[in-house]
Design an enzyme around this catalytic site. Sequence first.
Site, PDB file in Angstrom:
ATOM      1  N   ILE A 175      -1.115   9.675 -49.761  1.00  0.00           N
ATOM      2  CA  ILE A 175      -1.896  10.451 -48.792  1.00  0.00           C
ATOM      3  C   ILE A 175      -2.805   9.519 -47.996  1.00  0.00           C
ATOM      4  O   ILE A 175      -2.879   9.608 -46.767  1.00  0.00           O
ATOM      5  CB  ILE A 175      -2.707  11.556 -49.495  1.00  0.00           C
ATOM      6  CG1 ILE A 175      -1.758  12.657 -49.968  1.00  0.00           C
ATOM      7  CG2 ILE A 175      -3.787  12.124 -48.575  1.00  0.00           C
ATOM      8  CD1 ILE A 175      -2.382  13.650 -50.908  1.00  0.00           C
TER       9      ILE A 175
ATOM     10  N   VAL B 281      -0.653   7.460 -45.531  1.00  0.00           N
ATOM     11  CA  VAL B 281      -0.171   8.216 -44.375  1.00  0.00           C
ATOM     12  C   VAL B 281      -1.331   8.590 -43.443  1.00  0.00           C
ATOM     13  O   VAL B 281      -1.239   8.425 -42.231  1.00  0.00           O
ATOM     14  CB  VAL B 281       0.579   9.493 -44.827  1.00  0.00           C
ATOM     15  CG1 VAL B 281       0.792  10.455 -43.669  1.00  0.00           C
ATOM     16  CG2 VAL B 281       1.902   9.123 -45.480  1.00  0.00           C
ATOM     17  N   GLU B 282      -2.397   9.089 -44.023  1.00  0.00           N
ATOM     18  CA  GLU B 282      -3.495   9.603 -43.201  1.00  0.00           C
ATOM     19  C   GLU B 282      -4.282   8.522 -42.478  1.00  0.00           C
ATOM     20  O   GLU B 282      -4.637   8.693 -41.318  1.00  0.00           O
ATOM     21  CB  GLU B 282      -4.443  10.457 -44.046  1.00  0.00           C
ATOM     22  CG  GLU B 282      -3.844  11.763 -44.507  1.00  0.00           C
ATOM     23  CD  GLU B 282      -3.537  12.721 -43.371  1.00  0.00           C
ATOM     24  OE1 GLU B 282      -4.182  12.653 -42.306  1.00  0.00           O
ATOM     25  OE2 GLU B 282      -2.631  13.554 -43.540  1.00  0.00           O
ATOM     26  N   THR B 283      -4.584   7.419 -43.170  1.00  0.00           N
ATOM     27  CA  THR B 283      -5.496   6.435 -42.576  1.00  0.00           C
ATOM     28  C   THR B 283      -5.131   4.984 -42.861  1.00  0.00           C
ATOM     29  O   THR B 283      -5.983   4.114 -42.773  1.00  0.00           O
ATOM     30  CB  THR B 283      -6.935   6.674 -43.084  1.00  0.00           C
ATOM     31  OG1 THR B 283      -6.937   6.544 -44.508  1.00  0.00           O
ATOM     32  CG2 THR B 283      -7.465   8.015 -42.652  1.00  0.00           C
TER      33      THR B 283
END
Length: 185
Positions: free
Chosen positions: A83, A86-88
Amino acid sequence: MAGGYGFKKRALRKLLKSAQSQPAILDAMSKPAEKAKLWYEYRPIFINERRIREGTEFWAAHREALDQASIKTGVAPEYLAAILGVETYYGRLTGTYRVLDALVTLSFDYPAREKFFREELEQFLLLTRDAHLNPSTLKGSYAGAMGAPQFMPSNYRRFAVDADANGRIDLWTTGRMCVRASVIT
């Protein structure tokens, strides 16, 4: 906010007046990449040698924190790391917009989802007050998502925890974040 939560009207007006509507945010909302790209177009962005190498390095550097978060949440550490990847990009790219500007822009200039973003603006104001954060300086995504896992303010308030037990929830500092399993599942 003043009547329901005890905010001082003058200070709130001053803060909201300082927010700047961002046309770039409205442009981004009108054509989000998530709706424009198919999986096969996304795949090379997220599954490539560099991201895999940096994900492995992130996991090794933060293994203890990820394992502790996994035990607390029931979410496997590889999912937590994924997560963040992918996010940051493992906490490195947490956004360049002032969260205040993003949420005010979307609350008042984006009728399609104004109710949602006004609720998020409310949660943001409560979060910054309760956590003693400066609402004028916090940065995030064009949609107002914040920190390494890109939580919206309501989810930050609901699900973020003090993973290192230092008395402060900090989703911006890599390795000091933890999420409850219900956010991910």
